[in-house]
Design a protein around this motif. Structure first.
Motif, PDB file in Angstrom:
ATOM      1  N   ILE A   1       0.811  -1.063   0.054  1.00 29.78           N
ATOM      2  CA  ILE A   1      -0.037  -0.160  -0.057  1.00 29.78           C
ATOM      3  C   ILE A   1       0.876   1.108  -0.176  1.00 29.78           C
ATOM      4  CG2 ILE A   1      -1.605   1.577   1.268  1.00 29.78           C
ATOM      5  CD1 ILE A   1      -2.631  -1.282   2.392  1.00 29.78           C
ATOM      6  N   LEU A   2       0.493   2.191  -0.769  1.00 31.17           N
ATOM      7  CA  LEU A   2       1.374   3.727  -0.801  1.00 31.17           C
ATOM      8  C   LEU A   2       0.080   4.459  -0.452  1.00 31.17           C
ATOM      9  CD1 LEU A   2       3.254   5.579  -1.546  1.00 31.17           C
ATOM     10  CD2 LEU A   2       2.318   5.510  -4.046  1.00 31.17           C
ATOM     11  N   GLU A   3       0.569   5.446   0.609  1.00 30.58           N
ATOM     12  CA  GLU A   3      -0.357   6.280   1.119  1.00 30.58           C
ATOM     13  C   GLU A   3       0.490   7.840   0.467  1.00 30.58           C
ATOM     14  OE1 GLU A   3      -2.862   8.738   4.259  1.00 30.58           O
ATOM     15  OE2 GLU A   3      -1.496   7.293   5.027  1.00 30.58           O
ATOM     16  N   LEU A   4      -0.229   8.731  -0.252  1.00 29.02           N
ATOM     17  CA  LEU A   4       0.268   9.959  -0.690  1.00 29.02           C
ATOM     18  C   LEU A   4      -0.329  11.151   0.106  1.00 29.02           C
ATOM     19  CD1 LEU A   4      -0.370   9.236  -4.439  1.00 29.02           C
ATOM     20  CD2 LEU A   4       1.939   9.083  -3.288  1.00 29.02           C
ATOM     21  N   GLY A   5       0.696  11.801   0.774  1.00 28.83           N
ATOM     22  CA  GLY A   5       0.275  12.888   1.652  1.00 28.83           C
ATOM     23  C   GLY A   5      -0.117  12.327   2.791  1.00 28.83           C
ATOM     24  N   CYS A   6       0.582  11.593   3.558  1.00 29.28           N
ATOM     25  CA  CYS A   6       0.368  11.110   4.720  1.00 29.28           C
ATOM     26  C   CYS A   6       0.079  11.858   6.007  1.00 29.28           C
ATOM     27  CB  CYS A   6       1.337   9.917   4.933  1.00 29.28           C
ATOM     28  SG  CYS A   6       3.003  10.308   5.636  1.00 29.28           S
ATOM     29  N   GLY A   7       0.306  13.085   6.081  1.00 28.71           N
ATOM     30  CA  GLY A   7       0.357  13.990   6.897  1.00 28.71           C
ATOM     31  C   GLY A   7       1.016  13.188   8.253  1.00 28.71           C
ATOM     32  N   ASP A   8       0.278  13.353   9.348  1.00 26.66           N
ATOM     33  CA  ASP A   8       0.926  12.879  10.550  1.00 26.66           C
ATOM     34  C   ASP A   8       0.672  11.351  11.014  1.00 26.66           C
ATOM     35  OD1 ASP A   8      -1.840  12.581  11.311  1.00 26.66           O
ATOM     36  OD2 ASP A   8      -1.472  14.098  13.099  1.00 26.66           O
ATOM     37  N   GLY A   9       0.124  10.664   9.768  1.00 23.75           N
ATOM     38  CA  GLY A   9      -0.193   9.236   9.856  1.00 23.75           C
ATOM     39  C   GLY A   9      -1.305   8.725  10.742  1.00 23.75           C
ATOM     40  N   SER A  10      -2.329   9.770  10.852  1.00 24.47           N
ATOM     41  CA  SER A  10      -3.536   9.546  11.666  1.00 24.47           C
ATOM     42  C   SER A  10      -4.347   8.071  11.302  1.00 24.47           C
ATOM     43  CB  SER A  10      -4.316  10.653  11.709  1.00 24.47           C
ATOM     44  OG  SER A  10      -3.734  11.633  12.339  1.00 24.47           O
ATOM     45  N   LEU A  11      -4.270   8.111   9.877  1.00 29.00           N
ATOM     46  CA  LEU A  11      -5.054   6.804   9.446  1.00 29.00           C
ATOM     47  C   LEU A  11      -4.693   5.603   9.887  1.00 29.00           C
ATOM     48  CD1 LEU A  11      -7.147   5.408   7.399  1.00 29.00           C
ATOM     49  CD2 LEU A  11      -5.450   5.716   5.558  1.00 29.00           C
TER      50      LEU A  11
ATOM     51  N   SER B   1      -2.169   5.500  12.828  1.00 27.98           N
ATOM     52  CA  SER B   1      -2.066   5.338  14.021  1.00 27.98           C
ATOM     53  C   SER B   1      -3.384   5.116  14.939  1.00 27.98           C
ATOM     54  CB  SER B   1      -1.643   6.868  14.513  1.00 27.98           C
ATOM     55  OG  SER B   1      -2.316   7.702  14.163  1.00 27.98           O
ATOM     56  N   GLN B   2      -4.673   5.483  14.403  1.00 25.75           N
ATOM     57  CA  GLN B   2      -5.753   5.339  14.940  1.00 25.75           C
ATOM     58  C   GLN B   2      -6.250   4.120  14.697  1.00 25.75           C
ATOM     59  OE1 GLN B   2      -8.834   8.421  14.408  1.00 25.75           O
ATOM     60  NE2 GLN B   2      -7.139  10.325  14.745  1.00 25.75           N
ATOM     61  N   ASN B   3      -5.959   3.142  13.912  1.00 27.01           N
ATOM     62  CA  ASN B   3      -6.291   1.903  13.609  1.00 27.01           C
ATOM     63  C   ASN B   3      -5.290   0.821  13.490  1.00 27.01           C
ATOM     64  OD1 ASN B   3      -9.331   2.596  12.362  1.00 27.01           O
ATOM     65  ND2 ASN B   3      -7.764   3.894  11.265  1.00 27.01           N
ATOM     66  N   ARG B   4      -4.075   1.116  14.296  1.00 27.65           N
ATOM     67  CA  ARG B   4      -2.929   0.308  14.355  1.00 27.65           C
ATOM     68  C   ARG B   4      -3.351  -1.171  14.791  1.00 27.65           C
ATOM     69  NH1 ARG B   4       3.007   2.395  15.930  1.00 27.65           N
ATOM     70  NH2 ARG B   4       4.109   0.623  15.233  1.00 27.65           N
ATOM     71  N   GLU B   5      -4.204  -1.367  15.899  1.00 23.41           N
ATOM     72  CA  GLU B   5      -4.403  -2.730  16.305  1.00 23.41           C
ATOM     73  C   GLU B   5      -5.054  -3.591  15.266  1.00 23.41           C
ATOM     74  OE1 GLU B   5      -8.067  -0.352  16.905  1.00 23.41           O
ATOM     75  OE2 GLU B   5      -5.770  -0.004  17.255  1.00 23.41           O
ATOM     76  N   LYS B   6      -5.724  -2.929  14.289  1.00 20.26           N
ATOM     77  CA  LYS B   6      -6.504  -3.528  13.226  1.00 20.26           C
ATOM     78  C   LYS B   6      -5.521  -4.071  12.020  1.00 20.26           C
ATOM     79  CE  LYS B   6     -10.274  -0.714  14.364  1.00 20.26           C
ATOM     80  NZ  LYS B   6     -11.321   0.348  13.673  1.00 20.26           N
ATOM     81  N   LEU B   7      -4.460  -3.609  12.054  1.00 22.04           N
ATOM     82  CA  LEU B   7      -3.400  -3.646  10.843  1.00 22.04           C
ATOM     83  C   LEU B   7      -3.076  -5.190  10.728  1.00 22.04           C
ATOM     84  CD1 LEU B   7      -1.388  -0.736  10.859  1.00 22.04           C
ATOM     85  CD2 LEU B   7      -2.893  -1.388   9.087  1.00 22.04           C
ATOM     86  N   PRO B   8      -3.242  -5.820   9.596  1.00 18.04           N
ATOM     87  CA  PRO B   8      -2.447  -7.092   9.492  1.00 18.04           C
ATOM     88  C   PRO B   8      -1.015  -6.976   9.503  1.00 18.04           C
ATOM     89  CG  PRO B   8      -3.966  -6.663   7.501  1.00 18.04           C
ATOM     90  CD  PRO B   8      -3.904  -5.203   8.226  1.00 18.04           C
ATOM     91  N   GLY B   9      -0.625  -8.437  10.002  1.00 17.56           N
ATOM     92  CA  GLY B   9       1.036  -8.353  10.348  1.00 17.56           C
ATOM     93  C   GLY B   9       1.932  -8.227   9.363  1.00 17.56           C
ATOM     94  N   ASN B  10       1.417  -8.679   8.349  1.00 18.88           N
ATOM     95  CA  ASN B  10       2.376  -9.090   6.938  1.00 18.88           C
ATOM     96  C   ASN B  10       2.259  -7.772   5.918  1.00 18.88           C
ATOM     97  OD1 ASN B  10       0.039  -9.884   6.149  1.00 18.88           O
ATOM     98  ND2 ASN B  10       0.955 -11.698   5.073  1.00 18.88           N
ATOM     99  N   LEU B  11       1.685  -6.542   6.444  1.00 16.70           N
ATOM    100  CA  LEU B  11       1.346  -5.476   5.361  1.00 16.70           C
ATOM    101  C   LEU B  11       2.730  -4.757   5.149  1.00 16.70           C
ATOM    102  CD1 LEU B  11      -1.361  -4.568   4.323  1.00 16.70           C
ATOM    103  CD2 LEU B  11      -1.489  -2.959   6.118  1.00 16.70           C
ATOM    104  N   SER B  12       2.617  -4.188   3.955  1.00 20.08           N
ATOM    105  CA  SER B  12       3.795  -3.305   3.589  1.00 20.08           C
ATOM    106  C   SER B  12       3.186  -1.855   3.106  1.00 20.08           C
ATOM    107  CB  SER B  12       4.685  -3.979   2.436  1.00 20.08           C
ATOM    108  OG  SER B  12       5.503  -2.997   1.987  1.00 20.08           O
TER     109      SER B  12
END
Length: 393
Positions: free
Chosen positions: A181-191, A193-204
């Motif tokens: 996944i590529l995020e353009l204009g990520c800012g402070d990474g809120s997308l 950081s606010q959902n970190r516990e839901k992230l799959p372990g092997n994501l890039s």
């Protein structure tokens, strides 16, 4: 006679360990005005004035000019504003510490080379000059961070949709196992950081932004040690990756800032896999329209944004702009509105806009604060017209 609860200029200066001359100078420069001036012209200060003085002295210590300080501080003693201001000042101090460490390393490297080779490497000397002239960059990053913080805070305090923007986006985007996944204009990474516990372990995840300051904020919020995250600074009009690299590309409230929107979309299309998906959020024409009416009721000369961002890329014209690059385009609305009941967060939001409002508000700040307080006393309704496009080939 001195009013109760007020300090003379001399008392105020003594308590703050500065000279009376400095207090008078800040008054003349319109940086720190007294809370009360007697009919005889005597100037008096209150405990609340120390909050303003604290901001001034810290920014002065960090190397900012008086003109910079005037632009970077707001004369408001509301505890919520003070708390937010202290948080941003802490970030600014951390930025300065990081940059001073870079300067220290550069001095050590240059000194070592001179001692070894008995000559000066002028490219290293130029690096030192650039590193020691960063006040303008720090100022821009500080103001940008403050603006983003003020915008997010208004929504977090008064949004009627309790799920929240970033949790909703994450649920709708559904990043899956093994995705690149590529995020353009990520800012402070809120997308993330606010959902970190839901992230799959092997994501890039590659988080990018044109601002190094924003990337530093994102690294702090997400921690620099998580191997799933990579942070890179680049312009989305020139993405430094091979074609067909990413399963998902995200550009939240980014496309309307692009100088060459077609070039950015060409690049996005190029690095997206054929079966990949592109998500881009935007506003509609009615988004936050009540705020523009509010400030124009106060002063008709105020324009909160010289450019109407939704006219460059928004809900209404998005399909025609995206159409040449993607065959399947769908709009998803975030159902929400604001009911604001306090003046301070709304004023902070207004001052964060990219228009001419500071020119007409800061010199009449107390009057404006009173005006907004009356408007919010029984709840001030604000329309939200935002969402995202999902785009597939």
């Amino acid at each position: 006679m001195k009013p109760a609860g007020y300090y003379t200029s001399g008392q105020f200066a003594k308590m703050a360990h500065i000279s009376v001359r400095t207090v008078r100078f800040y008054d003349k420069q319109d940086i720190l005005k007294p809370s009360y001036v007697s009919p005889a012209g005597s100037r008096f200060y209150t405990d609340q004035d120390f909050a303003r003085l604290q901001q001034i002295l810290l920014l002065k210590y960090l190397g900012f000019s008086l003109e910079d300080i005037k632009e970077m501080t707001i004369d408001d003693t509301d505890y919520r504003f003070t708390l937010n201001s202290l948080s941003l000042q802490q970030k600014l101090v951390r930025d300065r510490i990081e940059q001073l460490k870079l300067v220290e390393t550069a001095i050590e490297d240059t000194t070592r080379e001179i001692r070894k080779n008995h000559s000066v490497n002028w490219s290293h000397m130029l690096d030192l000059i650039h590193l020691t002239g960063m006040e303008k960059s720090l100022k821009g990053q500080y103001l940008n961070s403050r603006n983003i913080s003020d915008r997010i805070r208004l929504h977090s305090l008064y949004s009627r949709n309790k799920e929240g923007w970033f949790p909703w986006l994450f649920r709708m985007y559904r990043p899956g196992e093994g995705m690149k996944i590529l995020e353009l204009g990520c800012g402070d990474g809120s997308l993330w950081s606010q959902n970190r516990e839901k992230l799959p372990g092997n994501l890039s995840l590659t988080l990018s932004d044109i601002s190094q300051g924003m990337l530093r904020d994102a690294k702090r919020n997400l921690g620099g040690e998580d191997p799933r995250f990579d942070f890179q600074a680049f312009d989305c009009q020139n993405i430094p990756f091979s074609s067909e690299t990413f399963d998902m590309i995200i550009a939240d409230h980014v496309l309307f800032y692009c100088r060459d929107l077609d070039k950015a979309l060409q690049e996005i299309k190029r690095v997206l896999k054929p079966e990949g998906v592109f998500f881009c959020s935007a506003y509609g024409a009615r988004h936050m329209e009540e705020i523009s009416r509010l400030v124009q009721d106060f002063d008709s000369r105020i324009i909160l944004s010289a450019d109407k961002l939704y006219e460059k890329f928004g809900k209404e014209n998005g399909p025609s702009i995206l159409g040449p690059y993607f065959s399947k385009i769908e709009w998803h609305s975030y159902e929400d509105s604001l009911l604001v009941t306090q003046a301070e967060p709304l004023i902070a939001y207004i001052l964060s806009c990219h228009g001419n409002q500071n020119q007409y508000i800061l010199d009449r700040y107390k009057e404006f604060r009173s005006f907004v307080s009356k408007k919010t006393a029984e709840g001030f309704y604000i329309t939200k017209d935002a969402g995202f496009f999902s785009c597939k080939n």
